[in-house]
Design an enzyme around this catalytic site. Sequence first.
Site, PDB file in Angstrom:
ATOM      1  NE  ARG A 107      -2.410  -1.212   3.315  1.00  0.00           N
ATOM      2  CZ  ARG A 107      -2.764  -2.166   4.329  1.00  0.00           C
ATOM      3  NH1 ARG A 107      -3.685  -2.974   3.866  1.00  0.00           N
ATOM      4  NH2 ARG A 107      -2.164  -2.216   5.394  1.00  0.00           N
TER       5      ARG A 107
ATOM      6  CD  GLU B 162      -2.248  -9.754  16.455  1.00  0.00           C
ATOM      7  OE1 GLU B 162      -2.804 -10.058  17.131  1.00  0.00           O
ATOM      8  OE2 GLU B 162      -2.466  -9.230  15.334  1.00  0.00           O
TER       9      GLU B 162
END
Length: 170
Positions: A58, A95
Amino acid sequence: MEVKNLIRDLPDFPKPGIIFRDITTLLRDPKGLRVAVDSMAEQCYPLAPDCVVGMESRGFIFGVPLAYKLGVGFIPARKPGKLPAATYSAEYELEYGTDRLEIHRDALAPGQRVLIVDDLIATGGTAAATAKLVERSGATLVGFCFLVELLGLGGREKLPPVPIITIVQY
């Protein structure tokens, strides 16, 4: 036009309790996209970068038009194995585990002024890794620009002490 009004909130994605800030609704709006890129360019112009580095994927969406508006080149920071020539790499934490970004060793010149761009800053791991790539190349990091900043996740604290420009904050 308020850019924030064009970003859709999706509750409980990718897991319960998280509100996902979906920029695809902004990207499909021609005027909104123009306002977002123009706002980023206006705020980044004083940093006088020689090039923009955008992270896969992105960061490419905003990095290329921003580089175009600033009249500079664009350097992609890619996932491992995507670049054909010799690379520098930097690892960052996810994560659950780690990931890595790479840039070509010849993409940046020592002393070249670099602006790092991505769509969003949350915990700052990806941006910090990209800053390490710029440092390893000998180039000079002049700032960061993000369309969206998720406040309260500590992303800014992980980044070097250079200007951090954000257009929308949550």
